[in-house]
Design a protein around this motif. Sequence first.
Motif, PDB file in Angstrom:
ATOM      1  N   ILE A   1      56.776   7.939  70.702  1.00 46.55           N
ATOM      2  CA  ILE A   1      55.729   7.246  69.950  1.00 46.55           C
ATOM      3  C   ILE A   1      54.364   7.493  70.587  1.00 46.55           C
ATOM      4  O   ILE A   1      54.281   7.836  71.765  1.00 46.55           O
ATOM      5  CB  ILE A   1      55.999   5.727  69.854  1.00 46.55           C
ATOM      6  CG1 ILE A   1      56.326   5.140  71.237  1.00 46.55           C
ATOM      7  CG2 ILE A   1      57.119   5.423  68.881  1.00 46.55           C
ATOM      8  CD1 ILE A   1      56.506   3.647  71.245  1.00 46.55           C
ATOM      9  N   GLN A   2      53.321   7.320  69.777  1.00 44.03           N
ATOM     10  CA  GLN A   2      51.963   7.514  70.289  1.00 44.03           C
ATOM     11  C   GLN A   2      51.154   6.248  70.120  1.00 44.03           C
ATOM     12  O   GLN A   2      51.267   5.563  69.097  1.00 44.03           O
ATOM     13  CB  GLN A   2      51.302   8.665  69.543  1.00 44.03           C
ATOM     14  CG  GLN A   2      51.845  10.017  69.972  1.00 44.03           C
ATOM     15  CD  GLN A   2      50.898  11.141  69.653  1.00 44.03           C
ATOM     16  OE1 GLN A   2      50.082  11.016  68.768  1.00 44.03           O
ATOM     17  NE2 GLN A   2      51.022  12.243  70.367  1.00 44.03           N
ATOM     18  N   SER A   3      50.352   5.956  71.130  1.00 42.94           N
ATOM     19  CA  SER A   3      49.505   4.760  71.061  1.00 42.94           C
ATOM     20  C   SER A   3      48.334   5.025  70.119  1.00 42.94           C
ATOM     21  O   SER A   3      48.104   6.163  69.717  1.00 42.94           O
ATOM     22  CB  SER A   3      48.976   4.424  72.453  1.00 42.94           C
ATOM     23  OG  SER A   3      48.017   5.379  72.849  1.00 42.94           O
ATOM     24  N   GLU A   4      47.607   3.956  69.829  1.00 40.04           N
ATOM     25  CA  GLU A   4      46.386   4.121  69.035  1.00 40.04           C
ATOM     26  C   GLU A   4      45.344   4.834  69.914  1.00 40.04           C
ATOM     27  O   GLU A   4      45.368   4.675  71.133  1.00 40.04           O
ATOM     28  CB  GLU A   4      45.854   2.753  68.618  1.00 40.04           C
ATOM     29  CG  GLU A   4      46.684   2.112  67.524  1.00 40.04           C
ATOM     30  CD  GLU A   4      46.381   0.629  67.370  1.00 40.04           C
ATOM     31  OE1 GLU A   4      45.325   0.177  67.845  1.00 40.04           O
ATOM     32  OE2 GLU A   4      47.233  -0.055  66.792  1.00 40.04           O
TER      33      GLU A   4
ATOM     34  N   SER B   1      54.612   8.087  74.540  1.00 38.61           N
ATOM     35  CA  SER B   1      55.680   7.469  75.357  1.00 38.61           C
ATOM     36  C   SER B   1      57.025   7.580  74.656  1.00 38.61           C
ATOM     37  O   SER B   1      57.098   7.777  73.451  1.00 38.61           O
ATOM     38  CB  SER B   1      55.345   6.012  75.669  1.00 38.61           C
ATOM     39  OG  SER B   1      55.056   5.296  74.515  1.00 38.61           O
TER      40      SER B   1
ATOM     41  N   LEU C   1      42.281   5.616  72.145  1.00 38.58           N
ATOM     42  CA  LEU C   1      41.455   4.746  72.986  1.00 38.58           C
ATOM     43  C   LEU C   1      40.210   5.543  73.359  1.00 38.58           C
ATOM     44  O   LEU C   1      40.310   6.585  74.000  1.00 38.58           O
ATOM     45  CB  LEU C   1      42.246   4.340  74.238  1.00 38.58           C
ATOM     46  CG  LEU C   1      41.518   3.523  75.290  1.00 38.58           C
ATOM     47  CD1 LEU C   1      41.244   2.111  74.796  1.00 38.58           C
ATOM     48  CD2 LEU C   1      42.340   3.453  76.572  1.00 38.58           C
TER      49      LEU C   1
ATOM     50  N   ILE D   1      36.749   5.892  75.348  1.00 39.44           N
ATOM     51  CA  ILE D   1      35.945   5.404  76.471  1.00 39.44           C
ATOM     52  C   ILE D   1      34.838   6.422  76.688  1.00 39.44           C
ATOM     53  O   ILE D   1      35.108   7.579  76.990  1.00 39.44           O
ATOM     54  CB  ILE D   1      36.806   5.224  77.744  1.00 39.44           C
ATOM     55  CG1 ILE D   1      37.916   4.189  77.493  1.00 39.44           C
ATOM     56  CG2 ILE D   1      35.947   4.813  78.922  1.00 39.44           C
ATOM     57  CD1 ILE D   1      38.988   4.159  78.540  1.00 39.44           C
TER      58      ILE D   1
ATOM     59  N   VAL E   1      49.515  12.251  78.198  1.00 43.04           N
ATOM     60  CA  VAL E   1      48.215  11.783  77.708  1.00 43.04           C
ATOM     61  C   VAL E   1      47.601  12.901  76.889  1.00 43.04           C
ATOM     62  O   VAL E   1      47.598  14.061  77.327  1.00 43.04           O
ATOM     63  CB  VAL E   1      47.250  11.466  78.886  1.00 43.04           C
ATOM     64  CG1 VAL E   1      45.935  10.926  78.369  1.00 43.04           C
ATOM     65  CG2 VAL E   1      47.867  10.513  79.861  1.00 43.04           C
TER      66      VAL E   1
ATOM     67  N   PRO F   1      55.784   5.982  79.664  1.00 40.53           N
ATOM     68  CA  PRO F   1      54.770   6.947  79.202  1.00 40.53           C
ATOM     69  C   PRO F   1      55.131   8.367  79.650  1.00 40.53           C
ATOM     70  O   PRO F   1      55.619   8.551  80.764  1.00 40.53           O
ATOM     71  CB  PRO F   1      53.486   6.464  79.872  1.00 40.53           C
ATOM     72  CG  PRO F   1      53.913   5.685  81.052  1.00 40.53           C
ATOM     73  CD  PRO F   1      55.264   5.119  80.746  1.00 40.53           C
TER      74      PRO F   1
ATOM     75  N   ILE G   1      48.166   7.929  74.316  1.00 35.34           N
ATOM     76  CA  ILE G   1      49.308   7.997  75.228  1.00 35.34           C
ATOM     77  C   ILE G   1      50.582   8.231  74.425  1.00 35.34           C
ATOM     78  O   ILE G   1      50.846   7.541  73.447  1.00 35.34           O
ATOM     79  CB  ILE G   1      49.462   6.682  76.032  1.00 35.34           C
ATOM     80  CG1 ILE G   1      48.185   6.331  76.780  1.00 35.34           C
ATOM     81  CG2 ILE G   1      50.648   6.769  77.003  1.00 35.34           C
ATOM     82  CD1 ILE G   1      47.869   7.161  77.976  1.00 35.34           C
TER      83      ILE G   1
ATOM     84  N   ILE H   1      41.439   9.243  74.186  1.00 34.33           N
ATOM     85  CA  ILE H   1      42.789   9.606  74.635  1.00 34.33           C
ATOM     86  C   ILE H   1      43.848   8.873  73.811  1.00 34.33           C
ATOM     87  O   ILE H   1      43.572   7.853  73.179  1.00 34.33           O
ATOM     88  CB  ILE H   1      43.016   9.293  76.144  1.00 34.33           C
ATOM     89  CG1 ILE H   1      42.815   7.796  76.435  1.00 34.33           C
ATOM     90  CG2 ILE H   1      42.147  10.149  77.020  1.00 34.33           C
ATOM     91  CD1 ILE H   1      43.430   7.332  77.726  1.00 34.33           C
TER      92      ILE H   1
ATOM     93  N   ASN I   1      44.212  14.362  75.324  1.00 30.35           N
ATOM     94  CA  ASN I   1      42.760  14.276  75.250  1.00 30.35           C
ATOM     95  C   ASN I   1      42.394  14.847  73.896  1.00 30.35           C
ATOM     96  O   ASN I   1      42.441  16.059  73.674  1.00 30.35           O
ATOM     97  CB  ASN I   1      42.138  15.099  76.389  1.00 30.35           C
ATOM     98  CG  ASN I   1      40.637  14.966  76.448  1.00 30.35           C
ATOM     99  OD1 ASN I   1      40.014  14.432  75.535  1.00 30.35           O
ATOM    100  ND2 ASN I   1      40.048  15.445  77.532  1.00 30.35           N
TER     101      ASN I   1
END
Lengths: 90, 131
Positions: A10-13, A26, A15, A17, A46, A43, A24, A22, A48
């Motif tokens: 799965i992939q995070s939303e 996992s 983020l 900065i 990452v 995880p 993540i 980026i 980019n």
Amino acid sequence: MTQQFSLVTIQSEPLTIGKQTIQIESKRLTIPFPKGGAVFQTPTAVYNTNTNERLPILDITRIATLGLLTIGAFLTMLFWWRGANSQKEH
Amino acid sequence: MSENNGQLFVKTIENNEETTELIGKLFDVSNANAVLSDPISEGEYSTVVASELMVSMGAGFGSGYSEVDGGGGGGGGGFSSARPVAAIEIGPNGVRVEPIVDVTKVGLAAIATIGGIILAWTRVLRIAKSV
């Protein structure tokens, strides 16, 4: 409960900065029981999204722990086998 | 991350349906963003910690009836743990991943391994002496 045994990536939303964004990646292992369950999530990389670069996340603690336990189990079995063999020879 | 993290909670569950509902929430806890911490910023640089999560829960109910009396009961429990795996450094030059090593865990594994090897070796020596 509709959960089933699964191992998914799965992939995070995203983020953001500063100028960098980026995401993540996992892996999630779901183990359902009749009246309960367990979830394990770790995880793995990452992303980019600015450069489309994928940086892997190495879990050195887990690699080292499993490596040591494997070496230990292998050497222990080897010694037991040698011990059993020397008993047979005599 | 949930604001309830790190808090002990007690919940009374009246029936099986509530148990199923509570266990269903277990799977919602570990969503895709759960492995990420809030960013910590210092100047142009920010750090996000990626962690490994483990959550487990179980519950059970039972009941009995007789002509005189009836009763029922149940219980449950669970655990959760998180271990930091890597620090992700985000700066003007790009993104960098720094692994986090749990020296205590690796040290305990090393002690267990060495102990096991010594025990096995001692046994081999004892057998060699006895024959």
